[in-house]
Design an enzyme around this catalytic site. Structure first.
Site, PDB file in Angstrom:
ATOM      1  N   ARG A 186       0.944  -1.350   0.170  1.00  0.00           N
ATOM      2  CA  ARG A 186       0.110  -0.155  -0.107  1.00  0.00           C
ATOM      3  C   ARG A 186       0.759   1.330   0.076  1.00  0.00           C
ATOM      4  NH1 ARG A 186      -1.951  -4.172   2.442  1.00  0.00           N
ATOM      5  NH2 ARG A 186      -3.976  -4.602   2.759  1.00  0.00           N
ATOM      6  N   HIS A 190      -0.731  -2.421  -4.585  1.00  0.00           N
ATOM      7  CA  HIS A 190       0.030  -3.575  -5.658  1.00  0.00           C
ATOM      8  C   HIS A 190       0.002  -2.939  -6.862  1.00  0.00           C
ATOM      9  CE1 HIS A 190       0.305  -6.459  -2.471  1.00  0.00           C
ATOM     10  NE2 HIS A 190      -0.670  -6.796  -2.475  1.00  0.00           N
ATOM     11  N   HIS A 238       3.504 -12.865  -4.749  1.00  0.00           N
ATOM     12  CA  HIS A 238       2.354 -12.778  -4.065  1.00  0.00           C
ATOM     13  C   HIS A 238       1.652 -14.174  -3.967  1.00  0.00           C
ATOM     14  CE1 HIS A 238      -1.537 -11.608  -2.284  1.00  0.00           C
ATOM     15  NE2 HIS A 238      -0.831 -10.599  -2.061  1.00  0.00           N
ATOM     16  N   ASP A 242      -1.549  -9.761   8.684  1.00  0.00           N
ATOM     17  CA  ASP A 242      -1.230  -8.760   7.418  1.00  0.00           C
ATOM     18  C   ASP A 242      -0.472  -7.832   7.533  1.00  0.00           C
ATOM     19  OD1 ASP A 242      -1.466  -8.095   4.822  1.00  0.00           O
ATOM     20  OD2 ASP A 242      -3.419  -7.413   4.664  1.00  0.00           O
ATOM     21  N   GLU A 300       5.712 -12.523   1.584  1.00  0.00           N
ATOM     22  CA  GLU A 300       6.032 -11.438   0.700  1.00  0.00           C
ATOM     23  C   GLU A 300       7.311 -10.591   0.863  1.00  0.00           C
ATOM     24  OE1 GLU A 300       2.443  -9.212  -0.773  1.00  0.00           O
ATOM     25  OE2 GLU A 300       1.598 -10.683   0.831  1.00  0.00           O
TER      26      GLU A 300
END
Length: 358
Positions: free
Chosen positions: A82, A108, A182, A256, A322
Site C-alpha cells: 500500500r 499493488h 504474491h 497482514d 512477501e
C-alpha cells in the site's frame, strides 16, 4: 537427470490473446509460470511419503486470473503493498497514483500493475537448471509512476528443488520500485481440508510494523517480544491468529503485517521465513535480499470465488510470504528507501526452498 523447461498454452484472455505457460522441472519438483502477471501458477513438491502435490493457491487458466484479481502467485509492482493517499513525493515533485482497493490509497500498483500485464517470454532453457526469463516495459507515467521501467523476472529451478526468482528493473527517471511475488502456500496441498495456518512458522525478525485503518502503517517499529508476533523460535500460526486481545490481530483480521528482518538489506539472499507442516512432512523456506517480509494469512478469502479445480478458498487456506519493503515506505524513511535511479537499477532476489522433515 537434466532439468527441463517447456512452453505450453496457458489459455486465452478476454481479448483473444493466448498466454504462454512455462513448466520447469528438476527432479521431483516442478513449477508452472504464466506469462500473464509473470505468475507462479503452481509449485509441485513431494511430501514425506514421496507423494507430489501442488502447494500454491491459484487458478486453472489465464482467463481465470484475469477475471479474479486476487494476485495469487502474481508478480506485483511497480510498488507492492500500500501507498497512503495514492501519492508520494520525489525530488520535490508529488506524483499521484491510480487509486484502488478500499479507501483513497494505491495497492499493488494501482489495479493495473504487473499482475495485469502479459510479459514477453525472452528466454527458456533446461540443462543443469530449468529457467525462464520474462520481460515487460512499463511506460513513463504508467499508473502515475515516473520513468519508463524495463522489468525482467527470471524463475530458475535448481537441482536441489530451490526456485529462485530474480526481479530486475531499469528506469529512465528517478522513481520508486518494490516488486515481489504474491504466492499463497498450503503445505498440505492446494485445496486441502487442513488450513495453511496449521503450519509452524519461524521468522527471524525482532520487530514488526503496526498498522492502523486501511492496514496502513503507523510509522512505528514495534518489538515482537511477548506478543503474538514473536515467531523467532517458531510457533504454530493457529495458536495466535485468533488472539482477539491483540489489537493488531483484530485490525488485520489475522496476520497482514510486515516483519523487519534482523538481517536487513543484504547482497545475497538470507532466510526470511520457514514453514513446517507435520501432516504432510513438507517444509518451505523463503530467502530474500530485502529487509522485510509481509505475512498474510488470506484474511479476506470468504469462499465466494473458486480457485483451482473449483476449490473455494476460505480464510486461512493460504499463507503469503512477501519479501520487499514495508507498506508505504515512501512516507516513512525509517523503513528504508524505495528510490531507484537510472544509474542504479533495482535488483531483488528471492528463493523458495522446499523439502521434507527428517
Amino acid at each position: 537427470m537434466a532439468a527441463t523447461a517447456r512452453v505450453e498454452d496457458g489459455g486465452a484472455l478476454a481479448d483473444g490473446r493466448h498466454v504462454a505457460a512455462i513448466v520447469l522441472r528438476n527432479g521431483p519438483v516442478s513449477a508452472r509460470i504464466l506469462a500473464y502477471g509473470a505468475t507462479l501458477q503452481s509449485l509441485i513438491a513431494p511430501d514425506a511419503h514421496g507423494r507430489r502435490a501442488d502447494i500454491v493457491l491459484g487458478h486453472d487458466t489465464a482467463a481465470d486470473y484475469e477475471a479474479h484479481q486476487d494476485y495469487l502467485g502474481a508478480t506485483v509492482g511497480r510498488y507492492a503493498n500500500r501507498i497512503a493517499g495514492a501519492q508520494f513525493a520525489l525530488d520535490g515533485v508529488t506524483y499521484h497514483l491510480r487509486r484502488n482497493g478500499a479507501g483513497p490509497n494505491s495497492v499493488h500498483g494501482g489495479g493495473q500493475g504487473f499482475d495485469r500485464q502479459v510479459f514477453d517470454v525472452a528466454e527458456v532453457h533446461g540443462g543443469r537448471d530449468a529457467m525462464v526469463r520474462l520481460t515487460h516495459t512499463s511506460p513513463d507515467g504508467d499508473s502515475g509512476y515516473p520513468g519508463k521501467l524495463r522489468v525482467s523476472v527470471t524463475y530458475r529451478l535448481d537441482v536441489k528443488g530451490a526456485l529462485t526468482i530474480r526481479f530486475e528493473a531499469e528506469t529512465t527517471r528517478p522513481t520508486i520500485v518494490n516488486i515481489t511475488n504474491h504466492a499463497l502456500f498450503n503445505l498440505s496441498g492446494e485445496g486441502a481440508e487442513r488450513a495453511a495456518t496449521m503450519a509452524r512458522l519461524m521468522i527471524p525478525a525482532g520487530r514488526m510494523v503496526p498498522v492502523a485503518r486501511g492496514n496502513l502503517p503507523t510509522g512505528e517499529l514495534r518489538d515482537v517480544g511477548g506478543t503474538a508476533f514473536d515467531f523467532r523460535r517458531g510457533r504454530m500460526i493457529e495458536s495466535v491468529i485468533r488472539d482477539g486481545r491483540d489489537p493488531q490481530i483484530v485490525q488485520a483480521r489475522g496476520f497482514d503485517h510486515s516483519f523487519m528482518l534482523d538481517a536487513g538489506l543484504t547482497a545475497r539472499p538470507h532466510l526470511a521465513a520457514r514453514m513446517e507442516d507435520r501432516a504432510s512432512g513438507r517444509w518451505l523456506e523463503m530467502w530474500t535480499t530485502q529487509p522485510s517480509v509481509q505475512i498474510y494469512t488470506g484474511n479476506y478469502f470468504d469462499g465466494a470465488k473458486p480457485g483451482k479445480a473449483g476449490h473455494l478458498y476460505r480464510m486461512g487456506d493460504g499463507l503469503a510470504l512477501e519479501p520487499g519493503l514495508p507498506p508505504d515506505t515512501p512516507h516513512f524513511p525509517q523503513f528504508g528507501s524505495a528510490r531507484v535511479d537510472p544509474a542504479r537499477p533495482y535488483v531483488h532476489v528471492m528463493v523458495y526452498r522446499v523439502g521434507v522433515l527428517r
